[in-house]
Design an enzyme around this catalytic site. Structure first.
Site, PDB file in Angstrom:
ATOM      1  N   TYR A 102      45.157  37.853  37.312  1.00 12.43           N
ATOM      2  CA  TYR A 102      46.359  37.038  37.482  1.00 12.43           C
ATOM      3  C   TYR A 102      46.025  35.561  37.255  1.00 12.43           C
ATOM      4  O   TYR A 102      45.118  35.027  37.896  1.00 12.43           O
ATOM      5  CB  TYR A 102      46.933  37.272  38.885  1.00 12.43           C
ATOM      6  N   ASP A 170      41.892  42.965  44.114  1.00 13.73           N
ATOM      7  CA  ASP A 170      43.331  42.744  44.027  1.00 13.73           C
ATOM      8  C   ASP A 170      43.948  44.074  43.603  1.00 13.73           C
ATOM      9  O   ASP A 170      43.780  44.515  42.462  1.00 13.73           O
ATOM     10  CB  ASP A 170      43.643  41.626  43.028  1.00 13.73           C
ATOM     11  N   LYS A 195      55.610  42.721  44.647  1.00 17.66           N
ATOM     12  CA  LYS A 195      55.768  43.654  43.541  1.00 17.66           C
ATOM     13  C   LYS A 195      56.268  45.007  44.077  1.00 17.66           C
ATOM     14  O   LYS A 195      57.268  45.046  44.751  1.00 17.66           O
ATOM     15  CB  LYS A 195      54.443  43.783  42.788  1.00 17.66           C
TER      16      LYS A 195
HETATM   17  N1  PLP Z   1      47.914  39.295  42.183  1.00 16.99           N
HETATM   18  C1  PLP Z   1      48.521  39.808  41.106  1.00 16.99           C
HETATM   19  C2  PLP Z   1      47.842  40.890  40.333  1.00 16.99           C
HETATM   20  C3  PLP Z   1      49.781  39.345  40.720  1.00 16.99           C
HETATM   21  O1  PLP Z   1      50.368  39.865  39.626  1.00 16.99           O
HETATM   22  C4  PLP Z   1      50.408  38.332  41.487  1.00 16.99           C
HETATM   23  C5  PLP Z   1      51.743  37.818  41.105  1.00 16.99           C
HETATM   24  O2  PLP Z   1      52.237  38.099  40.034  1.00 16.99           O
HETATM   25  C6  PLP Z   1      49.732  37.811  42.584  1.00 16.99           C
HETATM   26  C7  PLP Z   1      48.500  38.323  42.918  1.00 16.99           C
HETATM   27  C8  PLP Z   1      50.344  36.729  43.417  1.00 16.99           C
HETATM   28  O3  PLP Z   1      51.327  37.245  44.227  1.00 16.99           O
HETATM   29  P1  PLP Z   1      52.615  36.434  44.729  1.00 16.99           P
HETATM   30  O4  PLP Z   1      53.495  36.218  43.538  1.00 16.99           O
HETATM   31  O5  PLP Z   1      53.199  37.340  45.768  1.00 16.99           O
HETATM   32  O6  PLP Z   1      52.117  35.140  45.297  1.00 16.99           O
END
Ligand code: PLP
Length: 366
Positions: A102, A170, A195
């Site tokens: 990300y 993650d 998500k």
């Molecule tokens: N990790 C991944 C794989 C993501 O796709 C995202 C957001 O798209 C995040 C972390 C961050 O999450 P948040 O948008 O809830 O802050």
């Protein structure tokens, strides 16, 4: 609840014991201060909304059970990651992170952790003792967002442990139903519950789960003193959404399988990636470590203009930058700065009818 299967656990996880006259899932508790017990504060009794809330604890019980660890929730996935990094890293530490991941995690390191060295490595490996030598923390994301590269969690966990470092996975793309990183040897499993877990595109939320009770305590304390407290209504919505995660993931994966199958024959489509497909380079590892596949896949169209044209013609696919929701959506990742070609598309399958979705996508690409 561990004797039950996914659908049952999602419905019941974190719910109260049945009591006549009480709801199945109590509504959100909105409280800044709570009444204090006679004699003053008691750590076992809620005193202030930044440090404790029964609605939080219900969702933490649910996600902790599904992850197989102790869960601490945060207002977003990024809040979870930043609190974790602030809690475990010290100036001069080395972090190993994947090149497929990300993009805001890279921005977080670059903009807010100037004293931390971050070395980016290919997510797919090869992972060797040298890859993780000297690290304090290894952060992997599998399947990675956006390219859906898969890395072998158990192998990286063995190397990370031998190097005396912490492994954080993650697990957002997989969800706690799709993969249990803690069982595979990770120290922390991170989720953006924005998500698929909350799943209705109306909530931001994140969580960390760990089998290390001391670390969980430090994360809770960091949440309290740093003020990273999630809103009770968002937490309650996520808990309500979690109940249908099993059903939603099943339909999303069904849609992904149907679309990937049909898109292979479309001339303008190249680079199709879905770890659930036996033809995918990540399939063997994914099939061994994942409990089920999700509804996110990726592919390339010849140009950004071709993606725009697709979006103009589709009747069902939204242009949006999240995934895991009820609505199918497409995100052209180069527009956010991901190191991918201009026509690279991350496709998030919603829970629409598979036949309608396939017909719409094929028509929009024709
Ligand atoms: N990790 C991944 C794989 C993501 O796709 C995202 C957001 O798209 C995040 C972390 C961050 O999450 P948040 O948008 O809830 O802050």
């Amino acid at each position: 609840m561990s004797e039950f299967r996914d659908g049952t656990r999602c419905v019941h996880a974190g719910g109260p014991a049945p009591v006549a006259g009480q709801p199945f899932l109590a509504g959100p508790v909105f409280a800044a201060p709570y009444h204090l017990p006679p004699g003053g504060p008691d750590p076992a009794v809620d005193s202030y909304g930044r440090s404790g809330n029964p609605t939080w604890r219900a969702l933490e019980a649910a996600l902790g059970e599904l992850d197989g660890g102790e869960c601490v929730i945060f207002p977003s996935g990024m809040a979870a990651l930043s609190v974790l990094l602030r809690t475990v890293l010290r100036p001069g530490d080395l972090v190993i992170a994947p090149d497929d991941g990300y993009y805001l995690a890279r921005a977080l390191f670059a903009e807010q952790f100037p004293d931390i060295e971050v070395r980016y490595v290919p997510a797919v490996g090869p992972w060797t003792p040298e890859t993780v030598a000297g690290a304090r923390l290894v952060l992997v994301e599998t399947p990675g967002n956006p390219s859906l590269d898969v890395c072998d969690i158990a192998q990286v966990a063995r190397l990370t442990r031998a190097a005396g470092a912490l492994l954080v996975v993650d697990n957002t793309t997989a969800t706690p139903l799709g993969q249990r990183p803690l069982e595979l040897g990770a120290d922390v499993s991170l989720g953006s519950d924005t998500k698929a877990v909350a799943g209705h595109s109306d909530v931001l939320l994140g969580h960390l789960s760990t089998v290390d009770g001391e670390l969980a305590g430090k994360l809770r304390r960091a949440r309290t003193v740093g003020g990273h407290n999630p809103g009770p209504f968002e937490v309650w919505l996520a808990h309500r959404g979690l109940a249908t995660l099993d059903l939603r993931l099943a339909r999303q994966a069904e849609n992904a399988a149907a679309l990937v199958d049909r898109l292979r024959a479309v001339p303008d489509v190249s680079g199709l990636r879905w770890p659930g497909s036996p033809e995918d380079p990540g399939y063997a590892v994914a099939a061994a470590q994942m409990r089920r596949f999700g509804g996110v896949f990726s592919f390339r169209l010849p140009s950004a203009a071709a993606v725009d044209q697709f979006l103009a013609k589709t009747r069902l696919i939204a242009s949006a930058t999240s995934f895991g929701g009820l609505h199918s959506s497409v995100d052209r990742r180069a527009q956010w700065g991901d190191p991918v070609p201009p026509g690279f598309v991350r496709f998030s399958c919603g829970i629409e009818d598979p036949a309608d979705l396939v017909a719409d996508v094929l028509a929009a690409l024709s």
